[in-house]
Design an enzyme around this catalytic site. Structure first.
Site, PDB file in Angstrom:
ATOM      1  N   GLN A 179       1.263   6.356  12.382  1.00 35.29           N
ATOM      2  CA  GLN A 179       1.429   7.042  11.107  1.00 35.29           C
ATOM      3  C   GLN A 179       2.896   7.166  10.730  1.00 35.29           C
ATOM      4  O   GLN A 179       3.707   7.578  11.537  1.00 35.29           O
ATOM      5  CB  GLN A 179       0.802   8.445  11.155  1.00 35.29           C
ATOM      6  CG  GLN A 179      -0.699   8.426  11.223  1.00 35.29           C
ATOM      7  CD  GLN A 179      -1.178   8.435  12.638  1.00 35.29           C
ATOM      8  OE1 GLN A 179      -0.443   8.037  13.520  1.00 35.29           O
ATOM      9  NE2 GLN A 179      -2.397   8.887  12.834  1.00 35.29           N
ATOM     10  N   GLY A 180       3.204   6.812   9.491  1.00 31.92           N
ATOM     11  CA  GLY A 180       4.572   6.950   9.018  1.00 31.92           C
ATOM     12  C   GLY A 180       5.419   5.711   9.135  1.00 31.92           C
ATOM     13  O   GLY A 180       6.552   5.683   8.669  1.00 31.92           O
ATOM     14  N   ASP A 181       4.894   4.660   9.762  1.00 32.74           N
ATOM     15  CA  ASP A 181       5.690   3.446   9.963  1.00 32.74           C
ATOM     16  C   ASP A 181       5.373   2.340   8.953  1.00 32.74           C
ATOM     17  O   ASP A 181       6.020   1.299   8.961  1.00 32.74           O
ATOM     18  CB  ASP A 181       5.474   2.896  11.377  1.00 32.74           C
ATOM     19  CG  ASP A 181       6.024   3.826  12.437  1.00 32.74           C
ATOM     20  OD1 ASP A 181       7.027   4.501  12.161  1.00 32.74           O
ATOM     21  OD2 ASP A 181       5.450   3.897  13.524  1.00 32.74           O
ATOM     22  N   SER A 182       4.377   2.533   8.119  1.00 34.94           N
ATOM     23  CA  SER A 182       3.999   1.502   7.149  1.00 34.94           C
ATOM     24  C   SER A 182       5.216   0.986   6.392  1.00 34.94           C
ATOM     25  O   SER A 182       6.127   1.741   6.056  1.00 34.94           O
ATOM     26  CB  SER A 182       2.989   2.044   6.143  1.00 34.94           C
ATOM     27  OG  SER A 182       1.729   2.175   6.717  1.00 34.94           O
TER      28      SER A 182
ATOM     29  N   HIS B  69       0.820  -1.216   0.000  1.00 34.24           N
ATOM     30  CA  HIS B  69       0.000   0.000   0.000  1.00 34.24           C
ATOM     31  C   HIS B  69       0.857   1.270   0.000  1.00 34.24           C
ATOM     32  O   HIS B  69       0.371   2.337  -0.379  1.00 34.24           O
ATOM     33  CB  HIS B  69      -0.990   0.005   1.173  1.00 34.24           C
ATOM     34  CG  HIS B  69      -0.422   0.378   2.494  1.00 34.24           C
ATOM     35  ND1 HIS B  69      -0.113  -0.535   3.480  1.00 34.24           N
ATOM     36  CD2 HIS B  69      -0.106   1.588   3.015  1.00 34.24           C
ATOM     37  CE1 HIS B  69       0.347   0.104   4.541  1.00 34.24           C
ATOM     38  NE2 HIS B  69       0.362   1.380   4.289  1.00 34.24           N
TER      39      HIS B  69
ATOM     40  N   ASP C 109      -0.341  -7.671   1.931  1.00 35.93           N
ATOM     41  CA  ASP C 109       0.139  -6.307   1.753  1.00 35.93           C
ATOM     42  C   ASP C 109       1.670  -6.277   1.788  1.00 35.93           C
ATOM     43  O   ASP C 109       2.282  -5.921   2.795  1.00 35.93           O
ATOM     44  CB  ASP C 109      -0.452  -5.433   2.867  1.00 35.93           C
ATOM     45  CG  ASP C 109      -0.100  -3.958   2.723  1.00 35.93           C
ATOM     46  OD1 ASP C 109       0.399  -3.569   1.649  1.00 35.93           O
ATOM     47  OD2 ASP C 109      -0.341  -3.205   3.694  1.00 35.93           O
TER      48      ASP C 109
END
Length: 277
Positions: free
Chosen positions: A231-234, A83, A136
């Protein structure tokens, strides 16, 4: 409220569950939405297999354009979340991102050390479903090799590291507070692998939340809450017993005791991606 399925993790790792997509700047493409909540700073030189995905064209020069994490599994191969490479995150197709790079071995994203290597090809897991976040995972082939010792071993199907209760560590540059406090240095948080039954109860597939699918997903967190990705760690790695077991994918909120972070199950999904070596 469930964190959106599409949510790459751009900056500091927050030990909290992955949250909704958050734009890095107004009028800019949405950035990944996971952060390390409840963690602490670590040195990139001690864990060289953790890398940042970067595009200054799409995300600006702050923190070198970092928008997601990744992990080196071979000198020219990096694994991340599929993603992270979506139109929803990049604001365009990945083929149009001319400056997509991997940053390895940099202590501070505001600095200039380490390696910045262009991405040559992108391969998504054949079973990836953006609607459910199943499988994913993506493999990036680099235009040049990083040192061989940067690579980390990957877990295989049925690996003992997947047993519930196993201590694990999640890494990233995402939000460290849950309110948009992104880090320029790498952070890590200690969590535990959770039983599939716990994950299924947290994510039954309600109107407001996603559905946990144990065939391609796993979850990890702290029963008391407070430690998670955000947020930001994907795309960042979840590591246990010296092996890569998961990739930060999605979740509900950050660091909630009743909503552990959801990760791609590397031992099941990575072998489906052809030509990864």
């Amino acid at each position: 409220m469930r964190r959106p399925i599409i949510r790459p993790l751009p900056t500091a790792l927050a030990l909290a569950s992955v949250a909704a997509l958050t734009p890095l700047v107004t009028q800019a493409p949405a950035a990944a939405d996971s952060v390390i909540i409840g963690g602490s700073a670590v040195r990139s030189s001690e864990i060289p297999w953790v890398v940042a995905l970067s595009s200054r064209d799409r995300f600006g020069g702050t923190r070198a354009g970092q928008f997601c994490g990744g992990v080196v599994v071979a000198p020219t191969q990096v694994v991340t979340a599929a993603h992270c490479l979506s139109r929803e995150v990049l604001g365009t197709t990945v083929s149009e991102v001319r400056d997509l790079r991997v940053i390895a071995g940099r202590e501070d994203l505001r600095g200039s050390g380490g390696h910045e290597i262009p991405v040559r090809t992108v391969r998504l897991a054949p079973g990836y479903d953006p609607a459910t976040s199943s499988a994913d995972l993506a493999v990036l082939t680099l235009a040049a090799a990083v040192p061989a010792h940067y690579a980390i071993a990957t877990a295989r199907r049925g690996d003992a590291a997947y047993r519930p209760g196993t201590p694990a560590t999640v890494y990233g540059w995402g939000d460290t507070t849950g309110v948009g406090t992104y880090s320029s240095t790498l952070h890590a948080a200690r969590v535990q692998v959770q039983p599939d039954a716990v994950c299924a109860r947290a994510y039954p597939g309600s109107v407001m939340g996603g559905r946990y699918m144990p065939a391609t997903m796993m979850c990890a967190g702290d029963a008391r809450g407070g430690r998670d990705a955000c947020q930001g760690d994907s795309g960042g790695p979840l590591v246990a017993q010296g092996r890569l077991i998961g990739i930060v994918s999605w979740g509900s909120g950050c660091g909630r005791a009743d909503a552990p972070g959801v990760y791609t199950r590397v031992g099941e999904v990575l072998p489906t991606v052809a030509d990864r070596h």
